[in-house]
Design a protein around this motif. Structure first.
Motif, mmCIF file in Angstrom:
data_model
loop_
_atom_site.group_PDB
_atom_site.id
_atom_site.type_symbol
_atom_site.label_atom_id
_atom_site.label_comp_id
_atom_site.label_asym_id
_atom_site.label_seq_id
_atom_site.Cartn_x
_atom_site.Cartn_y
_atom_site.Cartn_z
ATOM 1 N N MET A 349 0.759 -1.257 0.079
ATOM 2 C CA MET A 349 0.151 -0.188 0.080
ATOM 3 C C MET A 349 0.898 1.264 0.224
ATOM 4 O O MET A 349 2.175 1.270 0.456
ATOM 5 N N SER A 350 0.287 2.293 -0.329
ATOM 6 C CA SER A 350 1.129 3.626 -0.401
ATOM 7 C C SER A 350 0.075 4.822 -0.244
ATOM 8 O O SER A 350 -1.005 4.973 -0.032
ATOM 9 N N LEU A 351 0.870 5.928 0.225
ATOM 10 C CA LEU A 351 0.398 7.248 0.476
ATOM 11 C C LEU A 351 1.299 8.123 -0.268
ATOM 12 O O LEU A 351 2.308 8.218 0.048
ATOM 13 N N VAL A 352 0.482 8.911 -0.930
ATOM 14 C CA VAL A 352 1.195 10.004 -1.498
ATOM 15 C C VAL A 352 0.891 11.501 -1.071
ATOM 16 O O VAL A 352 -0.392 11.568 -0.851
ATOM 17 N N ARG A 353 1.894 12.273 -0.703
ATOM 18 C CA ARG A 353 1.628 13.448 -0.047
ATOM 19 C C ARG A 353 2.283 14.538 -0.644
ATOM 20 O O ARG A 353 3.267 14.385 -1.420
ATOM 21 N N VAL A 365 5.733 13.264 -2.859
ATOM 22 C CA VAL A 365 6.610 12.328 -2.354
ATOM 23 C C VAL A 365 5.562 11.119 -2.043
ATOM 24 O O VAL A 365 4.328 11.458 -1.935
ATOM 25 N N ALA A 366 6.232 10.265 -1.828
ATOM 26 C CA ALA A 366 5.368 8.682 -1.504
ATOM 27 C C ALA A 366 5.946 8.148 -0.482
ATOM 28 O O ALA A 366 7.105 7.803 -0.067
ATOM 29 N N ALA A 404 10.448 11.564 -4.097
ATOM 30 C CA ALA A 404 11.109 10.627 -3.179
ATOM 31 C C ALA A 404 10.208 9.721 -2.871
ATOM 32 O O ALA A 404 8.948 9.797 -2.653
ATOM 33 N N ILE A 405 10.705 8.400 -2.384
ATOM 34 C CA ILE A 405 9.954 7.260 -1.947
ATOM 35 C C ILE A 405 10.456 6.882 -0.705
ATOM 36 O O ILE A 405 11.924 6.464 -0.411
ATOM 37 N N ASN A 406 9.597 7.047 0.571
ATOM 38 C CA ASN A 406 10.150 6.473 1.791
ATOM 39 C C ASN A 406 9.410 5.177 2.139
ATOM 40 O O ASN A 406 8.177 4.983 1.877
#
Lengths: 424, 81
Positions: A349-353, A365-366, A404-406
């Motif tokens: 799952m992911s959250l883009v902000r 960024v995600a 960027a992906i964290n």
């Protein structure tokens, strides 16, 4: 349940504030048609909102199983301690009132909005539903939220069994209990399902029907559910507290075919400024409270705030109108980027902000939760990140690709079952 | 890795991701001559903050965007120092 004292609540505005979901369910059954208004207080809603909710809804009676309600609670005329014991109620139902059901949704500034429904508007989607044999419903939602209330009413009105979730249970415990009780139909948000799919206990379920609502059902979650439950029907529904239940999609694909807009019985839909607007007898009537905005426009349409795009003859939900990120003048909906990320085979799952940028004002960024895989504990995180970014670049214009992906162990999901988004 | 080599590496990576040809990064090279657009610079700034822990543009309100590559590097060297 109210020890035969239900009659005392006739014509009152009754706040139902219980820890136990079943107690709330019994109070709803007992008070519809008796009370003037019933206000469903979600279990997780901060007590600091209680005073303003009570004022807006002119609450003059309270049903609760709580020993203490906290300080600063306005004076109340009638307090009804509720018991778990079920006794036949003795209310006179010969002169029924049309009780207002008040649901609370989270507003933008954290203040809950009070949304007015009636049993008729809430149960509109179930009109003519036949009693279903052998069906056992369940839902990840609490029944004091619109999504959960829909399932509860469906069960009550069609006489089917219903397994409630419990806030004191883990996802694994809930799934085990649902499986042990033979649940055949189960609903939740895509985030509920993504969380459930991370639990090994999901394999205990043998559902005939899986239902998603409350968030965008993207290709990634639909594919995961289909491969986990090849025998189940996977349905996603469009519904919101304000707009009511509009339609269901059961072809297994994200979005909906263009014909749904004009071909849904009892529900009129139109698209204005790319946003879905709905008119039906299932929409909420109004908001309560001082300076409350209108739910419907002058023609009776509810603007859902959900932005649509027509792609190859099919409407796709791209995101919320109020959640847009502006990257140097170009618009990005977090949800459309998440839909791409979630299709990557390593992404659970992911959250883009949004993030402030001194150059473009904002940038995308995600935060990404990777899928658990026993064999690749030694995965090269750097390599996975580059692979995900490459995957995004192949499917999105460059301003929508996360800068960027964290990688994070988990994402915060609200009690409503939706990913928590902070609009920075 | 020094601040300078980290910056050079990020310029190269972002240029590669956006299929841009990067000229040699000399100190007097003006940033607009690098061929990178504003989105690329925005990405470089985000990634450098992750690597170096500083964003000299948002930590100081007076920070003007540098004109040359050399100024860009010294801005980060001061902030990271």
């Amino acid at each position: 349940m109210l020890d035969g004292r239900g009659e005392e609540l006739r014509d009152r505005s009754v706040l139902i504030m219980t820890n136990d979901q079943f107690t709330a369910a019994m109070a709803l059954c007992e008070l519809d048609g008796i009370a003037r208004r019933i206000v469903l207080y979600p279990p997780d809603l901060a007590a600091d909102h209680l005073a303003s909710v009570m004022e807006s809804a002119q609450v003059d009676a309270l049903v609760s199983d709580r020993v203490s309600l906290g300080s600063g609670i306005p004076c109340i005329q009638s307090f009804m301690p509720s018991a778990e014991r079920i006794v036949p109620q003795n209310s006179d139902r010969s002169a029924q009132v049309e009780t207002e059901w008040i649901l609370l949704t989270s507003g933008t500034a954290g203040m809950p909005k009070l949304v007015v429904h009636t049993l008729a508007s809430l149960a509109g989607a179930m009109a003519g539903a036949a009693p279903a044999k052998g069906v056992v419903w369940s839902t990840f939602y609490d029944i004091r939220r619109y999504g959960g209330l829909q399932i509860f009413l469906r069960a009550v009105l069609t006489g089917t069994s219903f397994v409630m979730s419990s806030s004191t249970e883990s996802t694994a415990e809930f799934l085990s209990r649902a499986a042990a009780n033979g649940v055949t139909h189960i609903s939740g948000t895509p985030s509920h399902w993504r969380g459930a799919l991370m639990s090994g206990h999901i394999q205990l379920l043998r559902p005939e029907c899986i239902r998603l609502s409350g968030e965008i059902a993207d290709a990634g979650i639909l594919r995961q559910l289909r491969s986990s439950f090849p025998a189940a029907r996977v349905v996603h529904a469009f519904a919101s507290t304000e707009a009511g239940v509009a339609f269901e999609v059961d072809d297994g694909l994200p979005g909906f075919s263009a014909g749904v807009l004009s071909g849904t019985p009892d529900v009129e839909m139109k698209i204005e400024n790319q946003t879905l607007c709905i008119r039906s007898n299932r929409t909420a009537r109004c908001y309560l409270g001082k300076n409350a905005a209108a739910v419907r426009d002058k023609d009776g349409f509810v603007n859902t705030g959900d932005v649509l795009a027509l792609r190859e003859g099919r409407y796709q939900f791209v995101g919320r109108r109020d959640g847009m990120i502006n990257v140097g003048g170009l618009k990005v909906h977090p949800e459309e980027v998440e839909a791409v990320l979630n299709r990557h085979q390593e992404v659970q799952m992911s959250l883009v902000r949004t993030r402030k940028s001194p150059i473009t004002g904002a940038i995308v960024v995600a935060d990404v939760v990777l899928r658990a895989r026993a064999e690749n504990d030694g995965r090269d995180v750097h390599e996975i990140r580059n692979d995900i970014l490459g995957f995004c670049r192949g499917m999105l214009p460059s301003h929508k690709v996360p800068a960027a992906i964290n990688f994070v162990p988990a994402l915060a999901v609200a009690e409503s079952g939706k990913l928590i988004r902070s609009h920075a | 890795m020094t601040v300078r080599s980290e910056i050079i590496s990020q310029f190269q990576q972002v240029a590669e991701e956006h299929e841009k040809q990067l000229p040699p990064l000399a100190d007097d090279l003006e940033l607009f001559e690098t061929g990178l657009d504003s989105l690329c610079f925005a990405i470089v700034v985000v990634r450098l903050e992750e690597l170096l822990g500083v964003d000299p543009f948002t930590s100081s309100e007076e920070a003007l965007f540098p004109v040359t590559f050399g100024e860009f590097v010294s801005l980060y060297e001061q902030a990271a120092g």
